[in-house]
Scaffold this motif. Structure first.
Motif, PDB file in Angstrom:
ATOM      1  N   VAL A 112      -5.471 -15.062 -22.188  1.00 47.57           N
ATOM      2  CA  VAL A 112      -4.141 -15.220 -22.776  1.00 47.57           C
ATOM      3  C   VAL A 112      -3.898 -16.680 -23.159  1.00 47.57           C
ATOM      4  O   VAL A 112      -4.139 -17.573 -22.345  1.00 47.57           O
ATOM      5  CB  VAL A 112      -3.063 -14.752 -21.771  1.00 47.57           C
ATOM      6  N   PRO A 113      -3.406 -16.954 -24.378  1.00 47.83           N
ATOM      7  CA  PRO A 113      -3.046 -18.325 -24.744  1.00 47.83           C
ATOM      8  C   PRO A 113      -1.964 -18.868 -23.813  1.00 47.83           C
ATOM      9  O   PRO A 113      -1.069 -18.129 -23.390  1.00 47.83           O
ATOM     10  CB  PRO A 113      -2.521 -18.195 -26.175  1.00 47.83           C
ATOM     11  N   TYR A 219      -0.363  -5.902 -15.779  1.00 49.77           N
ATOM     12  CA  TYR A 219      -1.071  -7.158 -16.047  1.00 49.77           C
ATOM     13  C   TYR A 219      -2.363  -6.897 -16.837  1.00 49.77           C
ATOM     14  O   TYR A 219      -2.681  -7.639 -17.769  1.00 49.77           O
ATOM     15  CB  TYR A 219      -1.385  -7.847 -14.723  1.00 49.77           C
ATOM     16  N   ARG A 220      -3.078  -5.851 -16.472  1.00 53.10           N
ATOM     17  CA  ARG A 220      -4.305  -5.525 -17.208  1.00 53.10           C
ATOM     18  C   ARG A 220      -3.991  -5.196 -18.672  1.00 53.10           C
ATOM     19  O   ARG A 220      -4.700  -5.616 -19.586  1.00 53.10           O
ATOM     20  CB  ARG A 220      -5.017  -4.340 -16.547  1.00 53.10           C
ATOM     21  N   THR A 221      -2.933  -4.437 -18.885  1.00 56.32           N
ATOM     22  CA  THR A 221      -2.544  -4.090 -20.257  1.00 56.32           C
ATOM     23  C   THR A 221      -2.150  -5.337 -21.034  1.00 56.32           C
ATOM     24  O   THR A 221      -2.520  -5.517 -22.204  1.00 56.32           O
ATOM     25  CB  THR A 221      -1.368  -3.099 -20.239  1.00 56.32           C
ATOM     26  N   TRP A 222      -1.399  -6.218 -20.400  1.00 49.77           N
ATOM     27  CA  TRP A 222      -0.921  -7.453 -21.039  1.00 49.77           C
ATOM     28  C   TRP A 222      -2.079  -8.393 -21.368  1.00 49.77           C
ATOM     29  O   TRP A 222      -2.161  -8.936 -22.474  1.00 49.77           O
ATOM     30  CB  TRP A 222       0.088  -8.119 -20.116  1.00 49.77           C
ATOM     31  N   THR A 223      -2.988  -8.598 -20.426  1.00 48.57           N
ATOM     32  CA  THR A 223      -4.117  -9.490 -20.691  1.00 48.57           C
ATOM     33  C   THR A 223      -5.064  -8.888 -21.728  1.00 48.57           C
ATOM     34  O   THR A 223      -5.642  -9.611 -22.536  1.00 48.57           O
ATOM     35  CB  THR A 223      -4.887  -9.816 -19.403  1.00 48.57           C
ATOM     36  N   ALA A 224      -5.227  -7.567 -21.721  1.00 46.98           N
ATOM     37  CA  ALA A 224      -6.080  -6.924 -22.720  1.00 46.98           C
ATOM     38  C   ALA A 224      -5.531  -7.127 -24.125  1.00 46.98           C
ATOM     39  O   ALA A 224      -6.297  -7.129 -25.104  1.00 46.98           O
ATOM     40  CB  ALA A 224      -6.217  -5.434 -22.419  1.00 46.98           C
ATOM     41  N   ALA A 225      -4.207  -7.319 -24.226  1.00 49.48           N
ATOM     42  CA  ALA A 225      -3.564  -7.572 -25.517  1.00 49.48           C
ATOM     43  C   ALA A 225      -3.396  -9.063 -25.770  1.00 49.48           C
ATOM     44  O   ALA A 225      -2.612  -9.470 -26.637  1.00 49.48           O
ATOM     45  CB  ALA A 225      -2.205  -6.890 -25.569  1.00 49.48           C
ATOM     46  N   ALA A 226      -4.135  -9.892 -24.996  1.00 48.99           N
ATOM     47  CA  ALA A 226      -4.061 -11.357 -25.130  1.00 48.99           C
ATOM     48  C   ALA A 226      -2.633 -11.872 -24.941  1.00 48.99           C
ATOM     49  O   ALA A 226      -2.240 -12.880 -25.517  1.00 48.99           O
ATOM     50  CB  ALA A 226      -4.626 -11.824 -26.465  1.00 48.99           C
ATOM     51  N   GLY A 227      -1.867 -11.166 -24.115  1.00 46.33           N
ATOM     52  CA  GLY A 227      -0.520 -11.601 -23.809  1.00 46.33           C
ATOM     53  C   GLY A 227       0.505 -11.311 -24.881  1.00 46.33           C
ATOM     54  O   GLY A 227       1.654 -11.764 -24.776  1.00 46.33           O
ATOM     55  N   ALA A 231       2.156  -5.876 -28.663  1.00 46.72           N
ATOM     56  CA  ALA A 231       0.989  -5.008 -28.517  1.00 46.72           C
ATOM     57  C   ALA A 231       0.885  -4.423 -27.117  1.00 46.72           C
ATOM     58  O   ALA A 231       0.415  -3.291 -26.936  1.00 46.72           O
ATOM     59  CB  ALA A 231      -0.284  -5.781 -28.870  1.00 46.72           C
ATOM     60  N   SER A 232       1.319  -5.174 -26.110  1.00 48.90           N
ATOM     61  CA  SER A 232       1.263  -4.690 -24.724  1.00 48.90           C
ATOM     62  C   SER A 232       2.473  -3.839 -24.360  1.00 48.90           C
ATOM     63  O   SER A 232       2.516  -3.272 -23.263  1.00 48.90           O
ATOM     64  CB  SER A 232       1.191  -5.879 -23.765  1.00 48.90           C
ATOM     65  N   ASP A 233       3.455  -3.773 -25.255  1.00 55.46           N
ATOM     66  CA  ASP A 233       4.699  -3.021 -25.045  1.00 55.46           C
ATOM     67  C   ASP A 233       5.596  -3.659 -23.987  1.00 55.46           C
ATOM     68  O   ASP A 233       6.566  -3.055 -23.531  1.00 55.46           O
ATOM     69  CB  ASP A 233       4.404  -1.567 -24.655  1.00 55.46           C
TER      70      ASP A 233
END
Length: 297
Positions: A112-113, A219-227, A231-233
């Motif tokens: 994540v940036p 957290y896994r969903t968020w990091t998979a979407a690069a934060g 996209a992470s909803d």
């Protein structure tokens, strides 16, 4: 034989040391560190270590020290009591021992940036609100940016708060949640606890397991979407629970200024968008929000 009544005042203490008996208040049994580790530290899971200490100054400060020493992602530190807990804007957070969940987690979201790290307290708030609704059967809202709120007798009251800080290239996220506090024990009249809100359970072990599991999934969903909050909803999930939107607010800004208007949106950077009386929109990244009651007609 019972333990001495006078606790030691310095250092980070575990239950193996001398001190007051954790069973002094039978309504507030101590957390079972071994059982929590067994259930939460699993192969391939987010959580890599979990410690429960009887007392410390601040779990955030302790984990920040570990982060600077190179601790791995996934460390969890839980305190039964904190003597120097801090909330947002350096407010003090006080509560009787074992009356709540006082914990911090260490995260290193390398995918994540850095500019999106500000979404992590939002992520904790969304996870906590969802967990409490499902397990404790209490409807919990999120006051911008990330205070946990419940309604008791029609009044909004603060159930918990979240604090994040950067340390050693990691993000340390702290959560304080009032669980079994009785009315006379509340630090301020506007505070609340799960018990006062009529929770289906106030078992802290059950709540902590569910909270950490729910957070790990988000957290896994968020990091998979690069934060990315879209996209992470995460942004939609937050907006659905945000009690500030659609309300008339007064925002106390850093530096002493105030902004008054209607909270109309949360933007892609997590800022609160306030529409003032002249129709202008202003995005606020930091400030203390007061929900203003509608004027009587």
């Amino acid at each position: 034989m019972s333990a001495p009544d006078t606790p030691r005042r310095s250092g980070l203490r575990g239950f193996g040391h001398s001190g007051p008996s954790p069973w002094t208040d039978l309504d507030r049994p101590p957390l079972d560190e071994g059982a929590l580790r067994h259930d939460l530290i699993v192969p391939g899971g987010l959580w890599t270590s979990l410690d429960v200490v009887a007392e410390t100054g601040s779990t955030n400060s302790d984990l920040a020290d570990r982060a600077r020493a190179g601790a791995a992602q996934g460390a969890v530190l839980v305190a039964e009591s904190q003597s120097a807990a801090r909330g947002r804007m350096d407010r003090q957070w006080t509560a009787p021992a074992r009356s709540g969940l006082f914990l911090s987690v260490l995260l290193r979201p390398e995918e994540v940036p850095v500019e999106r790290y500000g979404w992590l307290p939002v992520l904790v708030g969304v996870a906590a609100a969802g967990t409490l609704g499902r397990i404790a059967e209490v409807e919990v809202g999120l006051k911008w940016p990330n205070d946990l709120q419940v309604a008791i007798d029609g009044a909004e009251r603060k159930l918990g708060g979240i604090l994040t800080e950067l340390s050693g290239g990691a993000v340390v996220v702290g959560l304080g949640l009032n669980v079994s506090l009785r009315e006379p024990e509340l630090p301020v009249p506007t505070a609340a606890s799960l018990a006062l809100a009529g929770a289906a359970t106030t078992d802290r072990g059950t709540l902590l397991r569910a909270l950490l599991r729910d957070f790990a999934d988000l957290y896994r969903t968020w990091t998979a979407a690069a934060g990315d909050p879209h996209a992470s909803d995460l942004l939609r999930a937050y907006v659905d629970r945000c009690t500030t939107l659609g309300r008339r607010v007064k925002v106390h800004l850093p530096g002493g200024d105030e902004l008054v208007g209607e909270a109309v949106a949360v933007d892609g950077d997590g800022r609160l968008v306030v529409r003032t009386a002249d129709g202008a929109r202003r995005a606020v990244g930091a400030g203390d929000v007061v929900h203003v009651r509608p004027e009587p007609r």
